[in-house]
Design an enzyme around this catalytic site. Structure first.
Site, PDB file in Angstrom:
ATOM      1  N   GLY A 243      -7.552  -5.680  -4.683  1.00  0.00           N
ATOM      2  CA  GLY A 243      -8.301  -4.437  -4.852  1.00  0.00           C
ATOM      3  C   GLY A 243      -7.723  -3.315  -4.020  1.00  0.00           C
ATOM      4  N   ASP A 244      -8.461  -2.216  -3.990  1.00  0.00           N
ATOM      5  CA  ASP A 244      -8.043  -1.001  -3.290  1.00  0.00           C
ATOM      6  C   ASP A 244      -9.137  -0.666  -2.281  1.00  0.00           C
ATOM      7  OD1 ASP A 244      -7.552   1.570  -2.465  1.00  0.00           O
ATOM      8  OD2 ASP A 244      -7.450   2.435  -4.481  1.00  0.00           O
ATOM      9  N   HIS A 263      -4.049   2.279  11.578  1.00  0.00           N
ATOM     10  CA  HIS A 263      -2.976   3.189  12.020  1.00  0.00           C
ATOM     11  C   HIS A 263      -2.131   3.746  10.861  1.00  0.00           C
ATOM     12  CE1 HIS A 263       0.608   0.155  12.715  1.00  0.00           C
ATOM     13  NE2 HIS A 263       0.037  -0.018  11.552  1.00  0.00           N
TER      14      HIS A 263
END
Ligand SMILES: C[S@@+](CC[C@H](N)C(=O)[O-])C[C@H]1O[C@@H](n2cnc3c(N)ncnc32)[C@H](O)[C@@H]1O
Length: 358
Positions: A243-244, A263
């Site tokens: 997924g995203d 980061h």
């Protein structure tokens, strides 16, 4: 070289052994750094380190194995010896040092993929435009490649596999330390958000029998994960989810782990990802970010890697390394209480741990 030259060279060698190498201004050492990195990368790409296999080899042997010319190979090997990665035991005969041996691909402690990726044009071409990024704050990678870094990986499966292996090699020490410095008892379901090939989650599950894992990443991030979880003997306790994380993260975990994810992104993007973790977690869930925590001022003894990583984030992905206050602000913004910070001994990473705000 004539006899007089040889005599002079021997005198110089003796002199160097007596007094040590000549002191050079720091800026001169640093200016040669790009050439040193290129020498290392070339040795790696040509297969020089593979050629040694724990035994001394002549430059001629290495040239045959690498398909190169003997004379330039001797010069390359001498430069690698000068850099401390090989040792020239007798003229033209070399062995790998401990620092060079870990550049072999087949070793469990190999750092070859890490070096490949960090000397690859995909990582370095944005650096050619560091001055633009410093002037404008823009991500130079996107200007050079016409797309963002992770899209570039998606379109280059070979580089993406190398990147995943590089991340795994960079994560090994954290994978070893984390179970000793974080108490996983009481958790049922840990979600590793952007967990890559599963090196970290695999170590956590091995250390905590009964814990279930969800490894969440893009399809290319997860491409090598099945094999890693299988080799780690934890595949039956771990689910892979593609997924995203800018859209959502898997629901129902009681621990959301993010190592070297925050980061990569700017504050607004981090707020989105952490907000999704907050929404997805159980009532008594916890957030565990694993990253270096930057001090408020640069230590006087000079510790370059986290600051170079910070610039790398600037030019390549648009993220940054953060201080304790920065992490606290991100947590607050996403609905978490002020985090506690625990430093992992000796590897530069910290555990930034937070509970949801009630
Ligand atoms: C710097 S790597 C860190 C991998 C791993 N956590 C580690 O520390 O070794 C960043 C990871 O984030 C994943 N990633 C990047 N964008 C993502 C997205 N939008 N959704 C899910 N994963 C993403 C990448 O595929 C990659 O595995």
């Amino acid at each position: 070289m004539n006899g007089h030259g040889e005599e002079q060279e021997t005198r110089q060698t003796r002199e160097t052994q007596r007094t040590g190498p000549p002191a050079r201004p720091r800026a001169v050492e640093l200016a040669l750094g790009a050439m040193a990195a290129q020498t290392l990368a070339t040795g790696l790409r040509l297969g020089v380190f593979e050629a040694f296999r724990d035994e001394p080899r002549t430059a001629q042997d290495v040239a045959v194995e690498c398909g190169t010319l003997p004379q330039p190979t001797l010069r390359l090997l001498r430069a690698l010896a000068g850099l401390g990665l090989l040792r020239e035991d007798s003229p033209g005969r070399f062995a790998a040092t401990g620092e060079g041996a870990v550049l072999r691909e087949d070793r469990p402690d190999s750092i070859a993929s890490f070096v490949h990726v960090f000397t690859d044009p995909a990582m370095l071409r944005g650096w050619d435009r560091l001055d633009d990024s410093v002037r404008t704050g823009e991500t130079s990678f996107d200007a050079v490649f016409g797309k963002d870094f992770f899209t570039h990986l998606k379109e280059n499966p070979g580089l993406s596999a190398r990147f995943n292996a590089a991340m795994s090699q960079g994560t090994r020490s954290t994978a070893e330390l984390l179970p000793k410095h974080y108490d996983f008892t009481g958790f049922q379901r840990v979600v590793d958000v952007g967990g890559g090939d599963g090196t970290l989650l695999s170590a956590v599950l091995r250390a905590q029998p009964g814990l279930h894992g969800v490894l969440f990443d893009s399809a290319e991030g997860l491409a090598q994960a099945g094999a890693v979880l299988q080799d780690g003997g934890v595949a039956d306790r771990c689910t892979l989810e593609t997924g995203d994380f800018f859209r959502s993260v898997p629901a129902g975990g009681d621990l959301y782990m993010l190592k070297s994810i925050i980061h990569d992104w700017n504050d607004a993007q981090c707020a989105t990802v952490l907000g999704h973790c907050r929404e997805a977690m159980t009532e008594d869930g916890r957030l565990l970010i694993i990253e270096p925590v930057m001090p408020d001022t640069v230590p006087h003894e000079g510790v370059a890697p986290p600051y170079l990583s910070d610039l790398n984030m600037l030019v390549n992905v648009g993220g940054r390394e953060r201080t304790r206050d920065d992490f606290a602000a991100l947590c607050r913004e996403a609905g978490f209480a002020a985090p506690t910070v625990t430093v992992l001994p000796g590897n530069g990473f910290s555990l930034i741990h937070a509970a949801p705000l009630r």
